[in-house]
Scaffold this active site. Structure first.
Site, short mmCIF file in Angstrom:
data_model
loop_
_atom_site.label_atom_id
_atom_site.label_comp_id
_atom_site.label_asym_id
_atom_site.label_seq_id
_atom_site.Cartn_x
_atom_site.Cartn_y
_atom_site.Cartn_z
N HIS A 214 0.95 -1.24 0.05
CA HIS A 214 -0.15 -0.02 0.52
C HIS A 214 1.25 1.28 -0.39
CE1 HIS A 214 0.31 -0.71 4.71
NE2 HIS A 214 0.67 1.49 4.90
N ASP A 244 0.37 -7.44 1.43
CA ASP A 244 0.87 -6.49 1.35
C ASP A 244 2.40 -6.17 1.50
OD1 ASP A 244 -0.05 -3.57 1.72
OD2 ASP A 244 -0.18 -3.84 3.76
N SER A 327 4.88 2.56 8.06
CA SER A 327 4.30 1.38 7.43
C SER A 327 5.67 0.66 6.54
CB SER A 327 3.16 1.73 6.22
OG SER A 327 2.10 1.77 6.37
#
Length: 482
Positions: A214, A244, A327
């Site tokens: 993402h 992901d 992230s």
């Protein structure tokens, strides 16, 4: 007492030689002349009507020369100080007569200038004067002290601890951070409609970097910044939305410091961990916490609405603060080995008016064992494979467990013919309640438990059919990811 008539010459201290200057100092009165009453005795103490003094013979006046300064120049209305004024025939003192000392008078005439009548200081005045003096002395003393300190050549130095050894234990947070920071990077991504910031870490000396899907999903340009501040461009190698995860690569960079990969199977609840990332674009941020849970089923994504971007993660849960920008960053154990990839956080409910947008102590990381396998496939082929059992699940089922649908997509069978599930004996309508003895509460959790393994891994499924539990053995198949 009656004085006899003086026939002898006056005492030497009184008489003045005729024709000589008056040697008396200024201000010393002339001696009182002798008085006679016509051949009889005279009263020594009389004055006024009791007896009148005969006029004293005038002494010659000493005229100062032109070269001799005069101590006093008499005015036109003032008699010379050394001349005795003449008495009038009536015996009265002329106007302006200078009062002189009368050594024969019973009460000597003395004129004393006492000045102003002074009064002693009162007590409150003394106290006020003392207080003002003390204040002035204190102020002046302080000012002098400050001035002396400022002008002193001695340098003011406050006490301080000496420089200690800057080394830290390898298993301390500082030691872990010092080991890992050179291998952690910050990603700045520019897309067609938006831009963002994420984190990644170096996998090998060839420049491969692992991050979240993402972070780079819609990237047109990717810039990688190292902990030294050096920034280079990177290219996308491969990505997978189901896990992901994504891999990018930098070229022409020397001195890369790959991070050591640990084993997520060794992680236990309560183990200390350190997270490194760039929350809100604050690069090289280090936070610490513990593993608060393992095997936590987490789904993320789903923004597209068709389920193609949903990530299913059998996550490690941590209370190490993680925020947007973390992230793709590493979650490290006490040996500075990567045990997870920080990927998601749990915020407050959307309908909560006090919802907190940042970390509330619920962060989730993809286990490194899963990340390692996916990264290897992405580097090798640009795509990742997913383990599957070949069945279609009824995602609307609200009971306990994961129910196999009656029909599949587009009217196809819910159990793929010849697939792993069909070979294991799974039927439509079966409810799968356990995977390798671990309870499954829904369809999402079943997918997460399966994807935590590799294609070809054997699993034991517990199935509820017609009210009875059955145990089925299945070998996982493979499907290409997106």
């Amino acid at each position: 007492m009656a004085d006899r008539q003086q026939t002898e010459p006056a005492p030497q201290w009184w008489s003045r030689p005729e024709g000589t200057a008056d040697s008396r100092r200024d201000g010393v009165p002339a001696p009182r002349p002798e008085t006679h009453d016509g051949g009889g005795d005279h009263g020594a103490e009389g004055d006024g009507a009791a007896g009148q003094a005969a006029p004293a013979p005038e002494a010659p006046v000493h005229e100062p020369s032109a070269h001799e300064p005069s101590a006093h120049e008499p005015s036109a209305h003032e008699a010379p100080a050394h001349e005795a004024p003449a008495h009038d025939p009536a015996g009265h003192e002329p106007a302006g007569h200078e009062v002189r000392y009368d050594p024969w008078g019973a009460q000597p005439l003395q004129v004393v200038d006492r000045g102003r009548d002074r009064r002693g200081f009162r007590l409150w005045q003394v106290a006020a004067l003392a207080a003002v003096t003390a204040l002035l002395a204190g102020g002046i003393g302080g000012w002098v002290g400050v001035l002396a300190e400022r002008q002193s050549s001695t340098r003011l130095e406050l006490p301080q601890a000496a420089v200690a050894d800057k080394g830290r234990a390898p298993d301390s947070v500082a030691g872990i951070a010092a080991t890992a920071l050179p291998g952690v990077v910050t990603l700045h991504v520019r897309g067609a409609k938006s831009s963002g910031t994420g984190t990644g870490f170096v996998l090998d000396p060839q420049g491969h970097i692992l991050t979240n899907n993402h972070v780079v999903a819609d990237a047109k340009e990717i810039a990688v910044t190292f902990s030294t501040g050096e920034s280079v461009t990177a290219e996308l190698v491969g990505r997978d939305s189901g896990y992901d995860l994504a891999v990018v690569k930098v070229s022409g960079v020397r001195g890369l410091r790959p991070l050591s990969l640990g084993n997520s199977e060794n992680v236990k609840v309560g183990d200390p961990v350190v997270a490194i990332g760039a929350p809100f674009d604050l690069s090289n941020t280090v936070t610490a916490g513990i593993i608060s849970a393992t095997g936590r089923p987490v789904t993320a994504g789903g923004d597209k609405g068709d389920g193609s971007d949903i990530s299913y993660v059998d996550a490690l849960q941590t209370d190490a603060p993680i925020n947007p920008g973390n992230s793709g960053g590493p979650l490290l154990d006490a040996r500075a080995h990567v045990v997870g990839i920080n990927s998601a956080i749990r915020g407050a409910d959307k309908d909560d008016p006090d919802r907190q947008g940042g970390s509330i102590g619920l962060g989730f990381a993809i286990p490194i064992n899963q990340g390692k396998r996916v990264a290897e496939e992405l580097i090798a082929t640009g795509r990742a494979t997913h383990p599957v059992i070949g069945v279609t699940l009824d995602m609307d089922y609200t009971g306990d467990g994961a129910r196999v649908g009656d029909k599949g997509e587009d009217g196809k069978p819910s159990v793929t013919a010849g697939g792993p599930g069909a070979r294991a004996g799974i039927r439509p309508g079966d409810v799968i309640t356990k995977v390798d003895g671990q309870r499954v509460r829904g369809g999402d959790e079943l997918i997460i438990k399966i994807r935590a393994h590799r294609p070809g891994d054997p699993l034991t499924l517990t199935v509820l059919r017609d009210g009875r539990e059955r145990t089925l053995d299945v070998v996982l198949g493979s499907a290409n990811g997106s």
